[in-house]
Design an enzyme around this catalytic site. Sequence first.
Site, short mmCIF file in Angstrom:
data_model
loop_
_atom_site.label_atom_id
_atom_site.label_comp_id
_atom_site.label_asym_id
_atom_site.label_seq_id
_atom_site.Cartn_x
_atom_site.Cartn_y
_atom_site.Cartn_z
N LYS A 1 0.94 -1.22 0.07
CA LYS A 1 0.00 -0.17 0.00
C LYS A 1 0.91 1.32 0.03
CE LYS A 1 -1.60 1.44 4.00
NZ LYS A 1 -1.19 2.73 4.59
N ASN A 2 1.69 1.19 0.87
CA ASN A 2 2.95 2.58 0.96
C ASN A 2 3.67 2.61 -0.26
OD1 ASN A 2 0.98 3.17 3.30
ND2 ASN A 2 2.72 2.53 4.71
N CYS B 1 -4.58 8.00 9.71
CA CYS B 1 -4.85 7.49 10.89
C CYS B 1 -4.57 8.33 12.04
CB CYS B 1 -3.80 6.23 11.04
SG CYS B 1 -4.55 4.90 10.46
N ARG C 1 0.96 14.43 13.28
CA ARG C 1 1.19 14.51 11.84
C ARG C 1 1.55 15.62 10.90
NH1 ARG C 1 -1.40 9.01 9.75
NH2 ARG C 1 0.78 8.62 8.77
N ASP D 1 4.56 0.63 12.30
CA ASP D 1 3.27 -0.20 11.42
C ASP D 1 3.34 -1.57 12.16
OD1 ASP D 1 3.53 1.62 7.99
OD2 ASP D 1 2.96 2.19 10.48
N ARG E 1 -8.52 0.14 5.35
CA ARG E 1 -7.63 1.14 4.51
C ARG E 1 -6.33 0.40 4.20
NH1 ARG E 1 -6.48 5.41 7.92
NH2 ARG E 1 -5.29 6.02 5.91
C1 EPZ Z 1 4.39 6.88 6.26
O1 EPZ Z 1 3.76 7.92 6.90
C2 EPZ Z 1 3.41 5.58 6.05
N1 EPZ Z 1 2.33 6.09 5.49
C3 EPZ Z 1 2.98 5.45 7.44
O2 EPZ Z 1 2.33 4.18 7.46
C4 EPZ Z 1 4.24 4.98 8.52
O3 EPZ Z 1 3.85 4.68 9.96
C5 EPZ Z 1 5.07 6.21 8.35
O4 EPZ Z 1 5.62 6.63 7.23
C6 EPZ Z 1 6.41 5.89 9.35
O5 EPZ Z 1 6.86 4.98 8.66
C7 EPZ Z 1 2.39 6.22 3.95
O6 EPZ Z 1 3.61 5.88 3.62
C8 EPZ Z 1 1.04 6.47 3.34
P1 EPZ Z 1 6.75 10.29 8.32
P2 EPZ Z 1 4.15 9.50 6.93
O7 EPZ Z 1 6.61 11.41 7.65
O8 EPZ Z 1 4.93 9.92 5.65
C9 EPZ Z 1 7.16 13.33 11.69
C10 EPZ Z 1 0.12 2.78 7.82
O9 EPZ Z 1 -0.18 2.19 8.86
N2 EPZ Z 1 7.05 14.42 10.63
O10 EPZ Z 1 7.71 9.14 8.16
O11 EPZ Z 1 3.12 10.41 7.37
C11 EPZ Z 1 5.88 12.62 12.26
O12 EPZ Z 1 5.22 13.26 13.08
C12 EPZ Z 1 0.87 4.25 8.07
O13 EPZ Z 1 0.23 2.15 6.69
C13 EPZ Z 1 7.13 15.56 10.85
O14 EPZ Z 1 7.44 16.15 11.99
O15 EPZ Z 1 5.22 9.27 8.12
C14 EPZ Z 1 6.48 11.48 12.95
O16 EPZ Z 1 6.54 11.34 14.10
C15 EPZ Z 1 0.63 4.90 9.25
N3 EPZ Z 1 7.05 16.60 9.92
C16 EPZ Z 1 7.71 11.06 11.93
O17 EPZ Z 1 8.00 12.28 11.19
C17 EPZ Z 1 6.64 16.16 8.59
O18 EPZ Z 1 6.55 17.10 7.76
C18 EPZ Z 1 7.44 10.10 10.81
O19 EPZ Z 1 6.50 10.43 9.87
C19 EPZ Z 1 6.54 14.91 8.24
C20 EPZ Z 1 6.41 14.01 9.33
#
Ligand code: EPZ
Length: 414
Positions: A21-22, A115, A120, A303, A395
Amino acid sequence: MELVINGGNKLSGEVKLHAAKNAVLPIIACCVLVGEDVVINNVPDLIDIHAMLDIIKSLGGSAEYDEGTVTVNCNSLVPTLIDRELTKRARSSIFILGPILSRFHEAKISYPGGCEIGTRPIDLHLSGLKQLGAEICETEKAIECKGNLNGSEIVLRLPSVGATENIMMAAVLAQGRTIIHNAAKEPEIADLAAFINACGGKVYGAGSDIIIIEGVEKLHGTVYTPISDRIVAGTYMIATAVCGGKLVLRDINLSYISSLVNFLTVAGCRLSYRANDMTVISSGRLSGIPKLSTGYYPYYPTDLQAPMLTLMSVAKGRSELKENLFESRFKHAVWLNEMGADITIDGTTAIVNGVKKLKGKEVFAEDLRGGAALVIAGLKAEGQTIVKNICHIDRGYEKIECLFSAIGGDIYRR
Ligand code: EPZ
């Protein structure tokens, strides 16, 4: 709709995985950069996938899902406002910003949903696009961007998956070279880069923490099969570990799940890997895992934190699980305790004293992976478990009841 689960069966069988999915979600967003047909194979039938396809259609592109094959054509796309009704359905809607800006030099998008596992923020996405030359105005309702993008050297404060993907896609049609430092290293990032290069892009180093993108004039269509879903694979593996039995996973890259393999071995499972197939065998009660922390790839994936908490709940002894990425990703613990688990949440750490058995209950999924954790708990528990709010689960897992009933689980949807 709800899931009805009668616990106690062992799990055994062979499973083939869909595309991740991701990986598929950013690839669909990336089709915005391509003015020709793109065909994506082995795509699971998920709410998040349809949400992204609907966004493409709302912009005037064509996007069809037909029995696992997605065909997208963005030749006639027009960059209009992507409204809240569409963007609130999935966090991945934010991925569309970079590609639209890169191709049309303007973009307007409402804030993403997804989610509720933490605040986020999207500051890293926006600061990266600004460094490429975008002017960004954030109003209460939407994010408005415009500008011709030029290559830049960007250092991410933390290796955000989404920000890395958004910036990478925005850089594809930008003028000149872009370098992303402290890039996320998840396999889905390398897969997105492979897709971009299959369309004629020039992306180097994806999968490491430094990614170089040389801007090109345009991309062409392609037929692409993304990598298999390591999180669905891990969910199956943990479920088999918890319920006992023997599972063979076809076509999974060991390096994608090596951290999970290590911890399942510590817990007492027997795992073997041959010719891209992973076999998991579990018999008898598992041992607890003294300390496990989630982290950025290649550390243990956030995840798979929720399913692992279910395993710890019924393993012998004390376990500790620290969630380092999201500040509110333990909602499933309340429901596991309702089923008889002994979990204490202290900030972002779950302290678990394993119990011999869980009891079937009516429980509520509150996010995607937490919902999967409750399904695994129901498959193990004595008696019947009803899992409600299963739209969260749909989802990220295609017909999860079929996924588990095919390997011996007594589970159905009503
Ligand atoms: C991706 O989300 C995945 N979703 C998530 O999977 C996954 O948990 C996550 O990466 C971490 O591996 C998709 O790919 C669609 P991040 P994303 O930006 O991109 C902080 C699932 O269950 N952050 O790597 O939103 C954030 O708060 C989903 O399939 C900022 O501070 O995750 C978090 O603490 C859930 N500022 C950390 O980075 C930003 O601009 C990691 O988030 C962006 C993120």
